[in-house]
Design an enzyme around this catalytic site. Sequence first.
Site, mmCIF file in Angstrom:
data_model
loop_
_atom_site.group_PDB
_atom_site.id
_atom_site.type_symbol
_atom_site.label_atom_id
_atom_site.label_comp_id
_atom_site.label_asym_id
_atom_site.label_seq_id
_atom_site.Cartn_x
_atom_site.Cartn_y
_atom_site.Cartn_z
ATOM 1 N N SER A 1 -7.437 58.768 114.059
ATOM 2 C CA SER A 1 -7.564 58.699 112.398
ATOM 3 C C SER A 1 -7.154 57.358 111.702
ATOM 4 O O SER A 1 -5.830 57.425 111.535
ATOM 5 C CB SER A 1 -7.216 59.980 111.770
ATOM 6 O OG SER A 1 -7.964 61.060 112.105
ATOM 7 N N ARG B 1 -1.153 65.886 106.468
ATOM 8 C CA ARG B 1 -0.616 64.775 106.792
ATOM 9 C C ARG B 1 0.491 64.457 106.043
ATOM 10 O O ARG B 1 0.596 63.108 105.789
ATOM 11 C CB ARG B 1 -1.804 63.544 106.779
ATOM 12 C CG ARG B 1 -2.720 64.078 107.726
ATOM 13 C CD ARG B 1 -2.390 63.988 109.311
ATOM 14 N NE ARG B 1 -3.825 63.779 110.127
ATOM 15 C CZ ARG B 1 -4.327 64.806 110.432
ATOM 16 N NH1 ARG B 1 -3.890 66.029 110.095
ATOM 17 N NH2 ARG B 1 -5.484 64.543 111.274
ATOM 18 N N GLU C 1 -4.221 56.513 106.858
ATOM 19 C CA GLU C 1 -2.927 57.318 107.222
ATOM 20 C C GLU C 1 -1.973 56.798 107.968
ATOM 21 O O GLU C 1 -0.899 56.984 108.167
ATOM 22 C CB GLU C 1 -3.747 58.536 108.254
ATOM 23 C CG GLU C 1 -2.816 59.423 108.769
ATOM 24 C CD GLU C 1 -3.281 60.610 109.890
ATOM 25 O OE1 GLU C 1 -4.452 60.269 109.972
ATOM 26 O OE2 GLU C 1 -2.676 61.283 110.141
#
Length: 335
Positions: A235, A163, A330
Site C-alpha cells: 500500500s 496505520r 503511507e
Amino acid sequence: MIKHFSSYPLLQHNTFGINVKAAHFVEFTSADDVRDIVPRLGEIRHLVIGGGSNLLFMNDFDGVVLHSAIKGIEVLHEDENYVKVRVGSGINWDEFVAYTVEQGWQGLENLSAIPGEVGASAVQNVGAYGVEAGDFIESVETVSLIDGTAHLFTKKQCAFAYRNSIFKQSEKGKNVVTYVVYKLNRTPRYVLTYGNLREQCEAMGGVNAANIRAAVCATRANKLPDPAIIGSAVSFFMNPVVAADKAAQLKELYPSIPTYPTVTGVKLSVGWMIEQCGWKQRSNSTVGVYPKQALVVVNLGGATGEDIMQYAAMIQKSVAEKFGVSIFPEVNVIE
Ligand code: EPU
C-alpha cells in the site's frame, strides 16, 4: 553482537528496490547492544529500519541506518485462554505469524504474508482483512535513542489507530523497538468479515486459523505484487477518512464507491478512487500502479525515489480534482 558496515548498499533493505547506499549500517542483536550504540551516535543522523517495506529513499543516506537482528520468541505466560509471547523485533513478521498458527495461538492469521519485521508491526500497526496488530499487542519494549534508557509502552500508551501509533506521532524517531509482547488467544475468535474469507475456508474443509492463513495468502498473492519480484511498498497510500456528509455526497455521484464507516468518519477506498482516475491504464517508463490493486505504486525497473514521488504527486492531484479528497502516502519518505 554489533555489526558495522560502511558505504552499505540498501537495495536488499527496501522493498521498492531503490538503489541507494547508507554511509553506515549497524545491526544489533540485543537491547544491551542498542544501549552501547546510542551514546556513540552523537549528532550523527540516524534511521531505524525494519524490513524496509514501508520506506522510500530519495537519496543515499548520509548517516547511520540501524537494523534490529533481535530474535527469540519467549512465552511469558500461558493459561487455557491466552498466551503472552515476547517477540524479538528483528524476526520476520510472516515467520512469526506462521509460528503462531502452528502453535495454535490465535489472532494473527488474518495478518499473514505481510512483508516486514515484528518491530515495525507495532510502529505501523499493520492491518488487513479486519484485524490490526495493535488488537493483540500487550506492550512494546524500546531503548531510547535520546539517552539509551529502556522503556515499556503499554497498549494504551501505544495509542494504536489505523496505520498509526505513538511511534509515528510524539515518539517518532525517538526509540528502537527491541521486543513486542503479543497476547494471543487459546480459544479462537476468528474474524471473517472481509470478502469471502468464510467461503474460502469452507472450501478448504472448514474455518480454522490454518485455513484463514492459507486463504489470506492466496488473496494477497492474487491481488498484490510480491516485492521480491516487483518493487513496491505494497500500500503506497492510506485510505482517507472523510466526514459522513462528504461520503454521502460522493455516494450520490458515484454509487459504486466502497465506503466503510469507522469511529472517526467514513473510510474510502483509495485503490478504487485511483482506478477511477484512470491510473491502471497509464504508466511511464519506470513507475506505474499495480494492475490488480491501484493503491500499490510499483517500480517498473530503475526508478529513483524522485521518480516515484513525482508519479505519486500526479496521482494525489488527480484524486483531489475528481473527488475533492486529499490522499496521503503511507510510506515513510526518507530525504
Ligand atoms: N478497489 C478497486 N480498485 C483497486 C483497488 C481496490 O476497485 O484498484 C476496491 C476493491 O474492489 C474493494 C475496495 O476497493 O471494493 C477495497 O480494496 P481492498 O479490499 O483491496 O482493500 P484496501 O482498502 O484497498 C486495505 C489495506 C491493505 C489490506 C486490505 C485488506 C490500506 C492502505 N491497505 O486495502 O493493506 O491488505 O485493506 O484488508 O489500508 C498493506 O498495508 O500493504 C496492505 C496491502
